[in-house]
Scaffold this active site. Structure first.
Site, PDB file in Angstrom:
ATOM      1  N   PRO A   1      34.159 -17.819  47.548  1.00 52.55           N
ATOM      2  CA  PRO A   1      34.396 -17.960  48.984  1.00 52.55           C
ATOM      3  C   PRO A   1      33.151 -17.589  49.787  1.00 52.55           C
ATOM      4  CG  PRO A   1      36.221 -16.822  47.926  1.00 52.55           C
ATOM      5  CD  PRO A   1      35.135 -16.929  46.907  1.00 52.55           C
ATOM      6  N   GLU A   2      32.899 -18.350  50.840  1.00 48.68           N
ATOM      7  CA  GLU A   2      31.727 -18.093  51.668  1.00 48.68           C
ATOM      8  C   GLU A   2      32.126 -17.326  52.917  1.00 48.68           C
ATOM      9  OE1 GLU A   2      28.775 -21.184  51.656  1.00 48.68           O
ATOM     10  OE2 GLU A   2      29.702 -22.178  49.939  1.00 48.68           O
TER      11      GLU A   2
ATOM     12  N   LYS B   1      30.014 -11.667  52.428  1.00 52.09           N
ATOM     13  CA  LYS B   1      31.091 -11.930  51.479  1.00 52.09           C
ATOM     14  C   LYS B   1      31.889 -10.673  51.129  1.00 52.09           C
ATOM     15  CE  LYS B   1      28.515 -15.783  49.471  1.00 52.09           C
ATOM     16  NZ  LYS B   1      28.029 -16.434  48.229  1.00 52.09           N
TER      17      LYS B   1
ATOM     18  N   ARG C   1      23.845 -21.561  39.948  1.00 57.10           N
ATOM     19  CA  ARG C   1      24.828 -22.447  40.564  1.00 57.10           C
ATOM     20  C   ARG C   1      24.238 -23.855  40.654  1.00 57.10           C
ATOM     21  NH1 ARG C   1      28.528 -19.813  43.655  1.00 57.10           N
ATOM     22  NH2 ARG C   1      29.720 -21.739  43.428  1.00 57.10           N
TER      23      ARG C   1
END
Length: 269
Positions: free
Chosen positions: A2-3, A52, A258
């Protein structure tokens, strides 16, 4: 993972449901049993996010949660379901309208009770959060502008700026036609400020909508009505598809663990 906009929405939701109320805190899984016992029955004074990270103030003690890649909260009204699986933490309280409310946490990277000095130590390690300040451009550029590291990696470094993840990284670089492989020191101060200002806008829009939409209406296949999932992004998860601007195939490769997405023509080095 989640950002920042997701954590901001979570903090707002938890404050609306639980702030000012005593909360029954348990750890059905057992991994947070000591922390749950310390917080159980105490009043939540408020929940905030930074980047975050989530911080719930229990009046001197602060619950710190970092969802990581796999953490999730599930929230409901009424009686909570029977605990199942790896349920790290559960809150139950009387809601603002007298109904029962509950929230369950699973799979988080961090879930621990901290003192305020320990919270301050976490915040001191983080760069500016675009959802918390509009003036963070120069602060983050102080690190970017002297770094040989690729800007695509710097955007994922929470010590440079907080709250940006893989989606915003790919999309913000495309929107500003910056190659993710360009060293930070080769990004001009004005370029970075424009990128920062755009991040402020996009993250705030993400808070409002509950999703990340980065495309302009003119660049979507359908230009009116709700934005469809396939129209929401320029390059993120569009490997092999034509760039919305030039038609070149979108590429991907791994950067800092990523998948990175970019257009080799619009974002030429």
């Amino acid at each position: 993972m989640p950002e920042g906009h997701t954590l901001y929405r979570l903090a707002r939701e938890q404050s609306e449901l639980f702030a000012g109320r005593p909360v029954h805190v348990t750890s059905p899984q057992g991994r947070f049993a000591a922390g749950a016992a310390l917080l159980d029955g105490r009043v939540v004074e408020g929940v905030t996010s930074y980047g975050k990270h989530l911080f719930a103030d229990f009046g001197g003690d602060v619950l710190h949660v970092h969802l990581g890649l796999y953490g999730t909260y599930t929230t409901g009204v009424g009686d909570p379901p029977a605990p199942r699986g790896a349920l790290r933490m559960r809150w139950v309280a009387d809601g603002p309208k007298g109904e029962g409310v509950w929230t369950d946490l699973r799979g988080a990277t961090a879930c621990d009770v901290l003192t305020q000095p320990e919270v301050d130590a976490i915040l001191d390690r983080l760069g500016p959060d675009p959802l918390r300040t509009r003036r963070g451009g120069p602060l983050s550029y102080a690190k970017v502008g002297r770094s040989r590291t690729a800007v695509g990696a710097l955007l994922m470094d929470q010590a440079v700026l907080a709250g940006v993840g893989n989606v915003y990284r790919a999309e913000i670089l495309f929107r500003h036609r910056i190659s993710p492989f360009r060293p930070g020191r080769d990004v001009g101060a004005q370029e970075w400020q424009a990128l920062w200002d755009d991040l402020v806008v996009l993250l705030r829009a993400g808070v409002r909508m509950g999703r990340i939409v980065t495309t302009q209406p003119a660049d979507r296949s359908r230009r009116s009505g709700a934005v469809r999932r396939e129209d929401a992004h320029y390059v993120y998860r569009r490997t092999g598809l034509p760039c919305r601007i030039c038609g070149t195939e979108v590429r991907t490769e791994e950067m800092v663990g990523r998948n990175l997405y970019w257009c080799p023509v619009c974002q030429a080095v």
